[in-house]
Structure formats: C-alpha cells, structure tokens
Scaffold this motif. Structure first.
Motif, short mmCIF file in Angstrom:
data_model
loop_
_atom_site.label_atom_id
_atom_site.label_comp_id
_atom_site.label_asym_id
_atom_site.label_seq_id
_atom_site.Cartn_x
_atom_site.Cartn_y
_atom_site.Cartn_z
N VAL A 167 30.11 10.83 44.91
CA VAL A 167 29.21 11.60 45.78
C VAL A 167 29.99 12.75 46.42
CG1 VAL A 167 29.57 10.22 47.90
CG2 VAL A 167 27.37 11.35 47.47
N SER A 168 29.41 13.92 46.44
CA SER A 168 30.13 15.09 46.92
C SER A 168 29.15 16.04 47.61
CB SER A 168 30.81 15.77 45.72
OG SER A 168 31.52 16.90 46.15
N PRO A 169 28.82 15.73 48.85
CA PRO A 169 27.79 16.51 49.55
C PRO A 169 28.23 17.95 49.80
CG PRO A 169 28.36 14.48 50.75
CD PRO A 169 29.40 14.68 49.69
N PRO A 170 27.30 18.88 49.80
CA PRO A 170 27.62 20.27 50.15
C PRO A 170 27.91 20.36 51.64
CG PRO A 170 25.23 19.99 49.98
CD PRO A 170 25.85 18.68 49.58
N PRO A 171 28.70 21.38 52.05
CA PRO A 171 28.97 21.54 53.49
C PRO A 171 27.70 21.95 54.21
CG PRO A 171 29.85 23.40 52.24
CD PRO A 171 29.34 22.41 51.24
#
Lengths: 410, 410
Positions: free
Chosen positions: B8-12
């Motif tokens: 999982v790699s959420p946007p800032p």
C-alpha cells in the motif's frame, strides 16, 4: 496517573498461542501508512482492490465481499443479525466454545435457536447435521469451521450441498481457520462466511473479512432501512428491518459498492493491514500457505508428542494451525505458561470452559508457521516443563520436529 | 486481477476536510508496534493505562471508560443499544445529519423515538430542550455535541442538570468535537458519551472511546446476559437483555474491568493508536489543545471570509475545528474540490442532505490545526477558486489569516 506514560513500547514476544499471533512485518508497516480521505480516489480504489484480494482468499466470485470494521466477532454478528429475522429457526452444531458463541449471537438476534452437540475434541459427521436439518427445518445453519477452543476442524465440503437440498442458508465462522486450512466459499456452497485477521492471516484484530452469496444478499436486501439523514423520496423501510445500523450488511454493501453511500468512516489503517494480509497470502500462493501451515503444524504436533505430552481431541480432525496438549500431572499449568512468557518471551494459551486449566494450546499460524518459531518453542517448553516438575525426554521435542522437517526435505 | 498489487502506498494528502484528517506522525508509528497476546500483562496494563488517559480526555472519574472496537458509529450504537430497552422513550434534538443518525440507531434499538428540530446551521436553546423533555418524558436524551454536517456546536453545559432534574439519562455523541472543543463529562452531568479518533484526536477511524456514569452502568448491569460458552452456575439472564453481543457494554466492561472476562479480542493496533492520540493531547495539555484549535479555526474563518466566501450557519455556535462556506455562484463545487485534491493534494469536504453541493466544509483538526496547513490551504483555495471562475481578492485569504496570527502573537 501522576506522570504521563511514554510512547507505546511492547516487549518482544513470540506469539505461539491460539491467536492473536505476531503480525507479518509488512502488515505492521502497512498499518503506519498515511491516511487519506474517505472518498479519496485512492481510498475507494484500495477498498475495491481489497475486495478482489479477499475474493481470492475466500475462493469466491461473490461481488458482496468486504470488511466489517470490528473484530472477528463483529463479522459474526453482522452476518447473523443481517440474515436472521426475529423468530427464524437457526441450527447451530456446537463442538466448542465458538459454537456456543454463534448460538448466543443468534439468540440476541431473537432467532429460535436449536443446537446439537458433540463432546469437545470431536466434530460432526455430515449425517448428524443432515438429521438435525431435517428435524429442525432451519432458515440458517451456522457452523464454525475451526474452533480454537478444542482445535477441531469441522469438514464443510458436503454441508453446502446438504443445505441447498433443504433450502437452508449456510453460514460459517472461519476466524480461526481461514488462511491455514482450505476454505472454498463457492465450491462448498457457502451463503455467508466471516473471519478475522489475528489468526492465520497474521494481522491485528480489528477487521472482519466477510463474503456473502447472491442468495444471502437477497435476504438482506429484503430487510432494507435507509437512514433519515440520507433518505431520498421513494425510499421505504422493510417491516423486518435489521435491528442494527452498524451491522446492517445491506448498508455496508451500499458503502463498499458502486453507490458508495455514506455509512461508517472506513477504518483506513485496518483496511491497509487487511489488504496486506491478503496480498501476502496470495503472493506466497494459497496452496503454498496451506502446505506451510500443514508442515509446521505437523512438526509442532510431533514435537509435543516427542516431549511426551498427550494431544487432546481427534487428531485426524485437528486444524493445521493449533494443537492442544494435556497439562502433565503435577505441573501447574498457569505457572508454566507464565514462565514461558516472562522468561522466554513465548506465549502459549490455555483454553475455555471444560478445558480451562486442563490443556495448553500451541499455535503455528501465519508469520509464526516457521521452522525457527516451532523449534524455539519446543526447546523452551522442554526447559519449562522440566523446571516445573515434569519428566521429559531430553531433546525429544526438537528431535521429533526436526525429523518431520527432514522427511519433508524442509 | 491478473497481477497482484504492490504494498500500500498512499499519495501525499493534507486532509483539511471535516474528517478523517491526517494522523499525528507518532500515532502512525504507534500503529505499527509489535502485537502482544490478549492477556499479556503488557496488554492488560496498556488497556488500563488507556482507560486512565481517556478519563482525562473526557474530564471524568468514571471507572467505566473504555474503547469500543469499531468506528465512532460503533460507539454510538453500543451506547444506545445498551441503554435503550425496546419501547423506552428517547428524545433526540436534531440539528444536522448526525442527529438523524442518533434517531435512526435508537429506532433500530426499538426505542420510541421523539425528535425536535431546528434549521441546519442553528443549535437549540436549553429552553427548547427542556420543553421537549417535560412533554416527552424520555428515558434518554441523545444529543450530538458537534454536528460536522452543519459545523454547529450544541452547548451542553446546562443539559446535564436539566436531565438530572427530570430523571432522564443524558448521552452525547462527541465524535466531531472531542479534543477541539471543551467537553467535561462529569461537570456537565453526562451519563454516556462516545467519540472516534479520526477528528480532533487525529488518529485513524476504527476505535471509539466511550465513558459511562455509574447510573448508566447500573442500567446496563440490569440487562445482563452471559454467553453459554463461559456461563457459570448461578448466572442468570435479565429478561430485557441487550439485543447485541458485540455492543453489550456490560460484557465489554467485564473484559476491560478487573474480571477480564473474554469477549472480543481487543484490536491491539487500534488500542496503541488510541492510547497515543490521548497521550499527545494530554502532553500538550487539554487547555493548550483547545486554544490551538480555537486559534487555527479563527484563522481559517478569517481566511475564507477574506477570500469573499460566505460562511454558513450561526458563527457564534460554530465548532472550533470546521467551517462551512457557501460555494460561490457559478463555481462547480465538485470540480473545484477535485482540483484541490488532484492538483494540490489538499482535501476539503462537501456536506450531506440539504447542504450537499451547496457548501464546502474545511477542517482545522488535530495535527492539521497548524499555521502552515491553514495558510497553504487558503493559498491553494484562492488559486482554485480563480481558475474555476470566481472573482477573489488576491491574497485575501492568507492576509486575513496572517492578521489573526499576528493579533494572537502566533
């Protein structure tokens, strides 16, 4: 409290009990990912992606596959309160503590609950369940797959066909078993199944994967009630509406589905964790994960037998991921368990009700279904047993486990 | 899904909506701490410690202060279904969407629900609530403190005494307000209050802090039901038992209290996060946290006014932590909001029901009740408004906010 405490700083633990167990490191990393808004395109995409991952975990094509925000018990209650109308007959075959729990939750939902029981340590033959289905004519059969209180795994393969023949909805609680023992929601004819993350999926408690067949969704859809605050003209309540807002799976489906109707605010960090649990399982491969749980479960079983411990229950129907052993005569079970934890940092469990103080339960689940975890536990258990007065064969546990590994070429 | 997704790699994102909002960095760190077992001395000590922290957050000496594992809505339902017996009269003053939600949940609990309403954007004078209490003679008054749908903060100071005079239980939902606006459970005579982490406490959704007075605990204690699986001789059910197992606050109290009776498996990571939310608030100091929310809320209010936007509702009764502004004529509200998110990484919100598409809601909560967050949001909102056809005074938002900071020496 005079001074405020510092940041949380848990002691190192190897969790080899019946669950919760240690999380996969990357699940813990996922839990600390940055939050996004409830309707951020990234959030809704992550929800959709997680649904698809869990379809693969459950072995289903069910559109209605989602997470309930709460522990595994929240998933059970959501399924039962959404499927059971007050007065509906419910059949619960009980083979351990969690069968009693299903009966209890069905009673809270005002179902007319009928139970059948086998002694703890056994499972039901299909014929016994069919006999009861014919006699009770239930609306719903609620059946635990793996009951950690006894370590037994109820075979489910033939129950769905039985339920279909008799027009009965089929629900199973797979909290303790999912991810470490085969589960095929579609092939086995499940209408509803629920689980948690804290067992073989190796995540933290607090999110409950749920899957529902079209037939289950229809039953739930017939019990619709719309919140006044977001009600639109023409929306009407069913007379038999679900007696819970939080656990109304129809509303939760409207939030997870394309309508994205506001219900609760999805627990973002738990979603991230649940997604990672499923992703790790599928990357390793479902069959490989099952084989790993089988191997390390066999090694632990051989190991405790090698220590001279008597295994509780029908070993042929044991879950892969947990074994119960009788506490040897003369050993203070709680004191020995405390020593395992305090001196070695290893947790093993006791059990409930008739088995409390009589057995220990030792798990090999998720991240901890590992050779080093099994061997370390056996070596330390030997030391603790000896210091608590038991007579144990030196190295008997580790040797027996290593033999299993050698035989498997592992 | 052909290929499995990555970690999982959420946007800032800078979450400046009505919640959920960005978590404090140390809360995210706490979420990734190692798990321990359910009855590990560290786990039970952490539960006890967290209870004491939340007593200070709530301003209470209530022994019965705990977390419900679920979102803020789970806390609401636990309080209402545990306190409302079928047929009990419940009074719900409604001044926004979340008042409707309390009414809806009370109806699911089969309470006889009476509502009074004011137009969205207003709050109730005490006299209107007293008049309704006298007329309806409710068992329970259920009142939202801060309703994010309208941004209004209902004064609660005098309601407890009113309820005590008339023998009415007093419950408040403080989800949106707790931590950014004063709340004094004991001084204000609350019998029950619930919240969530995802607003001013600046944690992830998924844990609901709850506090209950002795009087509330007595009502709940009278509705006792014991799970068959852990029932002992002499245990008897109340006829009016709570129609939920998961939300039976009596059982949850037996798990959090000295008896430590097994109920659910506490969501360890959420517990860690909730503990850190409370700890950060108390380290900064309750008064300082309120003052910070007040300051940055005032700066944001001045800023949006400086941009020429019309503030919705009775500003004298606005929560500190969120402001609603009317979407200017000719501006496509959803397109502008999407541009804020997609181009600037900043989330602001719309609202529900009658206000959907009519107002934006901008929050200044928890970690994001910060000067740089306020000024950045105003600068970007100015740019977006201009590109979406509004006529805005150049720098009007940032200047007005900076004036507030200068006036406060901040």
């Amino acid at each position: 409290m005079t001074a405020l405490p510092g940041p949380v700083s848990p002691p190192p633990r190897l969790l080899m009990g019946p669950g919760p167990i240690s999380a996969y490191p990357s699940v813990l990393r996922a839990m600390s990912s940055e939050l996004v808004g409830q309707y951020d395109p990234f959030m809704t995409a992550t929800m959709t992606e997680t649904q698809e991952l869990y379809r693969q975990v459950w072995g289903t094509a069910n559109e209605a596959t989602l997470l309930v925000d709460g522990t595994s018990r929240a998933g059970i209650e959501a399924a039962l309160i959404s499927l059971i109308r007050p007065g509906d007959r419910v059949l619960v075959p009980v083979f351990g503590r969690f069968g009693h729990l299903l009966a209890e939750i069905a009673e809270r939902a005002l179902g007319e609950v009928h139970t059948i029981e086998v002694p703890w340590g056994q499972v039901f033959p299909v014929s016994a369940i069919e006999e009861a289905v014919v006699r009770v004519k239930p609306h719903l059969l609620a059946l635990v797959q793996g009951d950690t209180s006894t370590t037994m795994l109820q075979p489910l393969e033939d129950i769905g066909a039985l339920c279909a023949r008799h027009g009965v909805l089929f629900y199973s609680d797979a909290t303790a078993s999912l991810g470490g023992n085969p589960f095929e929601a579609d092939a086995w004819g499940l209408d509803a199944a629920t689980a948690g993350l804290q067992k073989c999926l190796s995540g933290p408690s607090g999110s409950a994967p749920v899957t529902l067949s079209e037939r289950a969704v229809e039953v739930i859809g017939g019990r619709r009630r719309i919140e006044a605050g977001i009600r639109e003209e023409g929306d009407e309540d069913a007379p038999d509406f679900i007696r819970s807002n939080y656990f109304d799976l129809g509303m939760i489906l409207d939030y997870w589905g394309p309508r994205r109707l506001n219900h609760h605010t999805e627990a973002t960090s738990m979603l991230y964790g649940a997604r990672e649990c499923a992703r790790l399982m599928l990357i390793e491969g479902r069959d490989a994960v099952m084989a790993r749980h089988r191997l390390h479960g066999e090694a632990m079983l051989a190991g405790v037998q090698g220590l001279g411990l008597v295994v509780f229950g029908d070993v042929a129907h044991k879950m892969t991921n947990v074994v119960a052993v009788e506490i040897p005569e003369g050993v203070d079970g709680d004191a020995a368990r405390s020593a395992m934890l305090a001196d070695f940092g290893i947790e093993i469990g006791t059990s409930f009700g008739p088995l409390h103080g009589r057995v220990w339960r030792i798990g090999t689940m998720g991240y901890n279904a590992r050779k080093d975890a099994v061997l370390t536990t056996l070596a330390c258990l030997e030391a603790v047993l000896r210091r608590h007065g038991a007579s144990v064969p030196s190295g008997g546990g580790v040797d027996a486990a290593l033999d299993v590994y050698a035989g498997a070429g592992a």
